[in-house]
Scaffold this active site. Structure first.
Site, PDB file in Angstrom:
ATOM      1  N   HIS A 162     -16.805  67.294  71.086  1.00 16.31           N
ATOM      2  CA  HIS A 162     -16.257  64.879  71.504  1.00 16.31           C
ATOM      3  C   HIS A 162     -16.899  64.757  69.826  1.00 16.31           C
ATOM      4  O   HIS A 162     -17.644  64.080  69.679  1.00 16.31           O
ATOM      5  CB  HIS A 162     -16.664  64.749  71.930  1.00 16.31           C
ATOM      6  CG  HIS A 162     -16.573  64.987  72.944  1.00 16.31           C
ATOM      7  ND1 HIS A 162     -15.699  64.862  74.108  1.00 16.31           N
ATOM      8  CD2 HIS A 162     -17.145  65.660  74.744  1.00 16.31           C
ATOM      9  CE1 HIS A 162     -15.217  64.662  75.503  1.00 16.31           C
ATOM     10  NE2 HIS A 162     -16.361  65.905  75.633  1.00 16.31           N
ATOM     11  N   SER A 283     -13.871  64.394  40.153  1.00 12.90           N
ATOM     12  CA  SER A 283     -12.957  62.929  39.655  1.00 12.90           C
ATOM     13  C   SER A 283     -12.770  62.199  38.497  1.00 12.90           C
ATOM     14  O   SER A 283     -13.578  62.134  37.647  1.00 12.90           O
ATOM     15  CB  SER A 283     -12.957  62.235  40.629  1.00 12.90           C
ATOM     16  OG  SER A 283     -12.949  60.661  40.359  1.00 12.90           O
ATOM     17  N   LYS A 289     -18.024  63.407  41.605  1.00 17.14           N
ATOM     18  CA  LYS A 289     -17.394  63.125  42.448  1.00 17.14           C
ATOM     19  C   LYS A 289     -17.440  65.301  42.562  1.00 17.14           C
ATOM     20  O   LYS A 289     -17.312  66.050  41.353  1.00 17.14           O
ATOM     21  CB  LYS A 289     -16.130  62.978  42.492  1.00 17.14           C
ATOM     22  CG  LYS A 289     -16.015  61.927  43.402  1.00 17.14           C
ATOM     23  CD  LYS A 289     -16.693  61.132  44.466  1.00 17.14           C
ATOM     24  CE  LYS A 289     -15.822  61.698  45.808  1.00 17.14           C
ATOM     25  NZ  LYS A 289     -14.626  61.191  45.712  1.00 17.14           N
ATOM     26  N   GLU A 296      -8.847  70.977  52.051  1.00 19.69           N
ATOM     27  CA  GLU A 296      -8.392  69.461  52.125  1.00 19.69           C
ATOM     28  C   GLU A 296      -6.681  70.289  52.454  1.00 19.69           C
ATOM     29  O   GLU A 296      -5.584  69.728  52.999  1.00 19.69           O
ATOM     30  CB  GLU A 296      -8.004  68.516  50.867  1.00 19.69           C
ATOM     31  CG  GLU A 296      -9.599  67.947  51.500  1.00 19.69           C
ATOM     32  CD  GLU A 296     -10.066  66.630  50.529  1.00 19.69           C
ATOM     33  OE1 GLU A 296      -9.409  65.529  50.570  1.00 19.69           O
ATOM     34  OE2 GLU A 296      -9.550  66.836  49.386  1.00 19.69           O
TER      35      GLU A 296
END
Ligand code: ARG
Length: 484
Positions: A162, A283, A289, A296
């Site tokens: 979970h 970024s 970043k 992804e």
């Protein structure tokens, strides 16, 4: 007689009217089936061999045709094939090139065959080649995961159910979970490869070749197990495409689960993983970043793969036997997943470069009462029924929560206040090592079990490699231009 505007096509004889120009362009498959050039030439060579054996071609003609087909397979840049304006499809393209080279002899090749069996054969050869490439990619990634698992040694991390901390596990145990998935994926490809490896050549347009061809000649030359058993099925079957796309959907799903976990574990919130800079991007707005673009994109790719599988399922639904032009649509779906081998190669190299923050992982594995199951098991060994042990440890956790400490920071007197079965040996029974090692079953995370599992995983991955290499060697066909 009026000039036939369709002359130059493979089917102009019975037509009076020219094709609508827009329709002509719209129905062509050369803009995508150019990828089948190598397969088309290899299958044509095999057909020529059958024609020679049947006495339709002389030995000299056979040699000329086969040499010309080899030259066509290797002598064309993909752009030149793709941009050819006169050919309708790859079959037409090869015929045009053959007649350019050999004159009327080029036209003889189409004796006793149909494009319906040609495309069925070409696509099988193509899918088989891709299966081998994907299997190679799986192997590389599985090997990288095993190597990483081995290098992780006794490093620990929390496992989750979970997405809540559950029990400590070895990092190796977690990585080997992915190896299991990949071993299943490889087995699926192997099954599918064996099921589809039959040769449609000699099936004709629908009812079988109109010449007495020895079909085993082509089957053998092209590395198939045998000729297909039924001409109607062989010319209209694309189950192998759907199975291939479904098998790749599993690979996409497994890749996306891995990608998601890595993405999550690389966040500051988890802080388990250092993303390799070579596979991350920055970024343009936020200078600090380091973004996990690789994981992804991998996480998203399964969308395309599954979409292709869905599309083919819809294309095949309700199709009457045998060949229908609908089947041409399955080709682009097949080509839509060509990226999978290179994605797997990237995943292998990315995996090899991952770095664990082992201290952080260890810390996480030791906070949040991940040893509560082990604690309950301790009481079970003292003769307490598990249901009651669960209740007792629940109370101990409650007390620890109230005090803001872990279970091992409770005093023996406090524990005895809850239940008299606690003894001084409780604390060693809930140490991190003991919590790991109490899972002493095959498939469990006890350290000796994981060591044994690692050895086995290595052997199984090596076996997977051997199978992939054997299949690949059998599937290599002279004249097939894999690099096109
Ligand atoms: N380009 C066609 C396909 O991919 C080849 C077969 C054409 N056959 C036909 N009967 N029109 O399906």
């Amino acid at each position: 007689m009026a000039e036939n505007k369709n002359s130059g096509k493979m089917w102009s004889g019975r037509f009076r009217d020219p094709l609508d120009e827009a329709f002509e362009q719209w129905q062509r498959s050369l803009p995508f089936d150019w990828r089948l050039l190598g397969e088309e030439c290899a299958a044509s060579k095999a057909h020529a061999a059958m024609l020679a054996e049947a006495g339709i071609l002389s030995t000299e003609e056979l040699a000329q045709l086969r040499a010309a087909l080899d030259a066509i397979a290797t002598g064309h840049e993909s752009a030149a094939v793709r941009e050819n304006a006169s050919a309708e499809d790859i079959h037409h393209f090869v015929e045009l090139k053959l007649t350019e080279k050999l004159g009327p002899l080029g036209l003889k090749l189409h004796t006793g065959r149909s494009r319906n069996e040609q495309i069925a054969t070409d696509l099988r050869l193509y899918v088989r080649r891709q299966i081998d490439a994907v299997a190679g990619g799986l192997l590389g990634w599985a090997a990288a995961l095993v190597a990483k698992a081995e290098a992780a040694g006794d490093a620990v991390m929390p496992s989750y159910t979970h997405l809540q901390r559950a029990e400590p596990v070895l990092v190796a145990h977690w990585l080997l979970a992915y190896v299991e998935m990949l071993i299943r994926d490889a087995a699926r490809l192997r099954d599918l490869r064996a099921r589809m490896n039959f040769c449609p050549l000699g099936s004709g347009a629908v009812a079988g070749a109109t010449l007495r061809l020895d079909r085993s000649i082509a089957a053998h030359e092209l590395g198939f197990t045998a000729p297909t058993a039924n001409s109607m099925d062989a010319t209209s079957d694309r189950d192998f495409v759907l199975e291939y796309l479904q098998a790749l959907t599993f690979i996409g799903l497994h890749s996306s689960r891995f990608a998601e976990e890595i993405t999550l574990y690389a966040t500051a919130e988890f802080g388990f993983i250092q993303l390799p800079e070579a596979f991350s991007t920055g970024s343009s707005a936020m200078p600090q970043k380091k973004n996990p673009d690789l994981t992804e994109l991998v996480r998203a790719k399964v969308g395309r793969i599954n979409a292709a599988a869905q599309a083919v399922a819809m294309q095949l639904k309700g199709l009457p036997l045998a060949y229908n032009k609908d089947l041409q649509e399955t080709q682009e779906q097949t080509f839509a997943v060509d990226f999978v081998p290179s994605m797997l190669e990237l995943l292998a190299r990315f995996t090899a470069k991952l770095e664990w923050n082992t201290a952080q992982m260890r810390q996480a594995a030791q906070s949040g009462y991940l040893n509560a199951m082990a604690a309950a098991t301790y009481l079970v060994h003292k003769g307490v029924p598990f249901r009651s042990a669960h209740e007792i440890i629940g109370k101990a956790v409650r007390l620890a929560l109230d005090k803001g400490v872990e279970l091992n920071a409770l005093g023996l007197d406090e524990l005895r206040g809850i239940n008299e079965n606690f003894d001084a040996d409780f604390f060693s029974a809930i140490s991190l090592d003991a919590t790991l090692d109490c899972h002493d079953v095959p498939g469990g995370t006890a350290r000796p079990r994981v060591k044994a599992a690692m050895k086995l995983a290595k052997e199984r991955v090596a076996a997977m490699g051997k199978e992939a290499a054997d299949a690949g060697a059998k599937g290599k066909i002279a004249g097939c231009n894999a690099d096109l």
